[in-house]
Scaffold this motif. Structure first.
Motif, PDB file in Angstrom:
ATOM      1  N   GLN A   1     -51.364 -13.991  39.369  1.00 31.99           N
ATOM      2  CA  GLN A   1     -52.108 -15.183  39.155  1.00 31.99           C
ATOM      3  C   GLN A   1     -52.708 -14.053  40.618  1.00 31.99           C
ATOM      4  O   GLN A   1     -53.725 -13.625  41.223  1.00 31.99           O
ATOM      5  N   VAL A   2     -51.648 -13.833  42.251  1.00 35.93           N
ATOM      6  CA  VAL A   2     -52.543 -13.361  43.098  1.00 35.93           C
ATOM      7  C   VAL A   2     -52.234 -11.575  42.766  1.00 35.93           C
ATOM      8  O   VAL A   2     -53.454 -11.469  43.764  1.00 35.93           O
TER       9      VAL A   2
ATOM     10  N   LYS B   1     -46.561  -9.526  48.142  1.00 35.58           N
ATOM     11  CA  LYS B   1     -45.367 -10.104  49.047  1.00 35.58           C
ATOM     12  C   LYS B   1     -46.748 -10.903  49.916  1.00 35.58           C
ATOM     13  O   LYS B   1     -46.520 -11.838  50.916  1.00 35.58           O
ATOM     14  N   ALA B   2     -47.728  -9.262  50.249  1.00 31.60           N
ATOM     15  CA  ALA B   2     -48.703  -9.135  51.952  1.00 31.60           C
ATOM     16  C   ALA B   2     -48.871 -10.563  51.340  1.00 31.60           C
ATOM     17  O   ALA B   2     -49.184 -11.796  53.071  1.00 31.60           O
ATOM     18  N   LYS B   3     -49.541 -10.664  50.529  1.00 30.58           N
ATOM     19  CA  LYS B   3     -51.017 -12.168  50.205  1.00 30.58           C
ATOM     20  C   LYS B   3     -50.485 -13.396  49.925  1.00 30.58           C
ATOM     21  O   LYS B   3     -51.072 -14.330  50.627  1.00 30.58           O
TER      22      LYS B   3
ATOM     23  N   GLU C   1     -47.845 -14.190  51.754  1.00 32.69           N
ATOM     24  CA  GLU C   1     -47.133 -14.589  52.827  1.00 32.69           C
ATOM     25  C   GLU C   1     -48.174 -15.187  53.196  1.00 32.69           C
ATOM     26  O   GLU C   1     -48.768 -16.509  54.324  1.00 32.69           O
ATOM     27  N   GLU C   2     -49.417 -14.758  52.862  1.00 30.03           N
ATOM     28  CA  GLU C   2     -50.944 -15.278  53.915  1.00 30.03           C
ATOM     29  C   GLU C   2     -50.954 -16.996  53.255  1.00 30.03           C
ATOM     30  O   GLU C   2     -51.547 -17.822  54.260  1.00 30.03           O
ATOM     31  N   LEU C   3     -50.694 -16.866  51.989  1.00 29.52           N
ATOM     32  CA  LEU C   3     -51.524 -17.771  51.954  1.00 29.52           C
ATOM     33  C   LEU C   3     -50.556 -18.890  52.285  1.00 29.52           C
ATOM     34  O   LEU C   3     -50.948 -19.971  52.518  1.00 29.52           O
ATOM     35  N   ALA C   4     -48.500 -18.757  52.388  1.00 32.90           N
ATOM     36  CA  ALA C   4     -47.786 -19.593  52.711  1.00 32.90           C
ATOM     37  C   ALA C   4     -47.917 -20.492  53.744  1.00 32.90           C
ATOM     38  O   ALA C   4     -47.531 -21.260  53.871  1.00 32.90           O
TER      39      ALA C   4
END
Length: 453
Positions: free
Chosen positions: A398-399, A369-371, A373-376
Motif C-alpha cells: 500500500q505504501v 522505508k522513508a515513507k 518513517e514519515e507516516l509514523a
C-alpha cells in the motif's frame, strides 16, 4: 477447441468457443462411471448399479456439471490464447449443449481498455503556500483547551456559549408531537444542534425559569410531518453552566505526548503537527487538481465491472460513516448514488496505472522505508509503527502504491502551469476539504435520507 472473438464495443468482447463432442462425451462418461461407484439404489449393491440406470437417473445433472466445468476451463484457455485482459467476471451462456454435438458457448466480457495517456499541458493548478504562524498555534491550543473544557454552574442569565440543562416539550397548536420532548437535556447555546431560533431564545434565561419558544421547522426537515410547521416549545431551565477551559499545565500538556510538560516544547510540537497537517492539505489539494486535469484530458472507456466494485466499496464506506451497523444490507443503498464517483475513481486509477507503467516508475525499499518513517511521525510510538509496517507485505504494498501515485502526480505537475497562492492555515484546510469532498455531499445526504427511511 475453436475460438472466435467478436468486438462488440471498445471494451466488450464476445468470445465463442467450441469444444469437440468426443471430448465432452468422454468427460461425461467418466464422471458417470465415478458416480456409479458411490450411489445406492434399492435392489442393487453399491457399485453394481447398471450404467443405463445411472445414465437415466443422473445423466442430465452430471452433464450439466461437466459442461459447467468445461466452459470455465476453456474460457480461461480462450482468453489466454487470444491475449484478452478481462476486467471482471464474464457472462457465459451455452448455445449448443447436446450429446453427440460439439459443445458451443459464448462468453461476453469486458476488457481493460488500451490507453494512450494524454498530458495536461496548459492546465492551471493552484498550489497553496501556507505559513503556520504563532497566532495559528495559539488558536489551536485554545481549541484543544476548549475540547478538554469542563462546565461550572453559574447563577446568572445564560449567554451564547453557555450550556443550559433544560426540560422541553414541543406542540403543534395545542397538541404535543412525538419526539418533541426531553428532560435534563444539556444544550450548548450557539452550537446549532437545535432548530434555528431555538437556542437564541434561551439567551438571557436564568436557572429555575420557565419560558415558551416559538420556532418554524425547516422546509427540508427530516420528519415530514414537521417540515415547515410552526411549533411552540415549553421550556424549563434547570441550570446554566459556563465553560471552564482546561488549564495549560503539565498534566494537560502531557496528554499530548510532551512528557516534560514544558509549554514551549508543547507549542513546538503543536506547530510541527499543524505544519504536517497543512502540508497534507496542500498536497491533497494539488493532487486532486492534477488528477481532475488528467481525467479531463483523457476520455477513457470504463469497464462496468470495475465501476461496480468501486460502488460496492463506497456503499460500505457510507454505511460505516453513518453508523448503520455491521448487519446493515448495503444493497439497500441505490447504486446511482455512487455511480459517478465510482466511475471517476476507475478512470483515474486506469490512467495513473498506465502513466506509471509508461514511465517505468518504481519505488525502492529505501523509498518505502522513508515513507513509512514519515507516516509514523504522527504517532506517539513511531518505531512500533515502522516495525509493524515493514514486517507486513500488504501494508508495504500500500505504501509503495502511494509513492508511485505521488511520482505520477509530480510528473503531471511538471507538465502543468502551477501558480503559488498564499493562504492561511485555516483557508488551506478548508480548501483541501472542499476539494476532496467535491460532489460527494449530495450523495451523502441521499444516503442519510435512505438510511433513515
Amino acid at each position: 477447441m475453436q475460438v472466435s472473438v467478436e468486438t462488440t464495443s471498445q471494451i466488450e468482447r464476445r468470445v465463442t468457443v467450441q469444444v469437440p463432442a468426443e471430448e465432452v462425451d468422454q468427460a461425461v462418461a467418466a464422471r458417470l462411471k465415478d458416480t456409479a461407484k458411490n450411489i445406492r439404489l434399492n435392489g442393487f449393491r453399491q457399485g453394481r448399479v447398471p450404467m443405463e440406470v445411472v445414465r437415466q437417473r443422473y445423466g442430465r445433472d452430471v452433464r450439466n456439471e461437466v459442461v459447467g466445468e468445461l466452459m470455465r476451463e476453456r474460457y480461461v484457455q480462450a482468453i489466454t490464447q487470444e491475449s484478452l485482459n478481462p476486467a471482471g467476471y464474464p457472462e457465459i451462456e451455452p448455445t449448443v449443449n447436446e450429446s453427440g454435438k460439439d459443445l458451443e458457448f459464448v462468453a461476453t466480457l469486458e476488457i481493460y481498455p488500451e490507453i494512450q495517456v494524454n498530458g495536461i499541458e496548459g492546465a492551471e493548478i493552484e498550489r497553496p503556500v501556507v505559513d503556520v504562524t504563532d497566532a495559528d498555534v495559539e488558536e489551536m491550543i485554545e481549541t484543544l483547551r476548549k475540547q478538554n473544557a469542563s462546565w461550572e454552574a453559574v447563577d446568572r442569565p445564560a449567554e451564547q456559549g453557555d450550556q443550559v440543562t433544560i426540560d422541553f416539550q414541543g406542540f403543534l397548536g395545542s397538541e404535543p408531537f412525538e419526539g418533541g420532548q426531553a428532560e435534563n437535556h444539556d444544550l450548548v447555546l450557539g452550537s446549532g444542534n437545535f432548530i434555528p431560533g431555538f437556542e437564541d431564545q434561551l439567551v438571557g434565561e436564568k436557572p429555575g425559569e420557565e419560558t415558551e419558544i416559538k420556532v418554524t421547522f425547516p422546509e427540508d426537515y427530516q420528519a415530514e410531518q414537521l417540515a415547515g410547521q410552526e411549533a411552540t416549545f415549553k421550556v424549563k431551565v434547570h441550570k446554566v453552566s459556563a465553560q471552564k477551559l482546561a488549564d495549560l499545565d503539565e498534566e494537560f500538556i502531557q496528554r499530548f505526548g510532551v512528557e516534560n510538560g514544558d509549554q514551549e516544547a508543547f507549542r513546538a510540537e503543536v506547530k510541527k503537527n499543524m505544519q504536517r497537517e497543512a502540508k497534507q492539505a496542500v498536497d491533497n489539494r494539488v493532487k486532486q487538481q492534477a488528477l481532475e486535469a488528467l481525467k479531463n484530458a483523457n476520455d477513457v472507456a470504463v469497464p462496468q465491472a470495475l465501476v461496480q466494485q468501486e460502488v460496492d466499496g463506497l456503499k460500505r464506506q457510507a454505511a460505516q460513516q453513518f453508523g448503520l451497523g455491521e448487519d446493515f444490507d448495503v444493497s439497500q443503498l441505490p447504486d446511482e448514488l455512487f455511480t459517478e464517483q465510482g466511475k471517476s475513481r476507475v478512470q483515474v486509477g486506469l490512467l495513473l496505472a498506465e502513466l506509471i507503467k509508461a514511465n517505468e516508475m518504481d519505488a525502492s525499499d529505501d523509498e518505502i522505508k522513508a515513507k513509512v518513517e514519515e507516516l509514523a511521525q504522527q504517532y506517539q510510538e513511531p518505531q512500533q509503527v515502522i516495525d509493524y509496517y515493514l514486517s507486513n507485505d500488504q501494508l508495504k504494498s500500500q505504501v509503495k502504491s502511494a509513492i508511485l501515485e505521488e511520482k505520477a502526480v509530480d510528473a503531471l505537475l511538471a507538465q502543468a502551469t502551477v501558480k503559488d497562492v498564499e493562504m492561511s492555515y485555516q483557508e488551506a484546510l478548508q480548501a483541501a476539504q472542499q476539494q476532496a469532498e467535491g460532489d460527494e455531499e449530495d450523495a451523502e445526504a441521499n444516503v442519510e435520507d435512505d438510511a433513515k427511511a
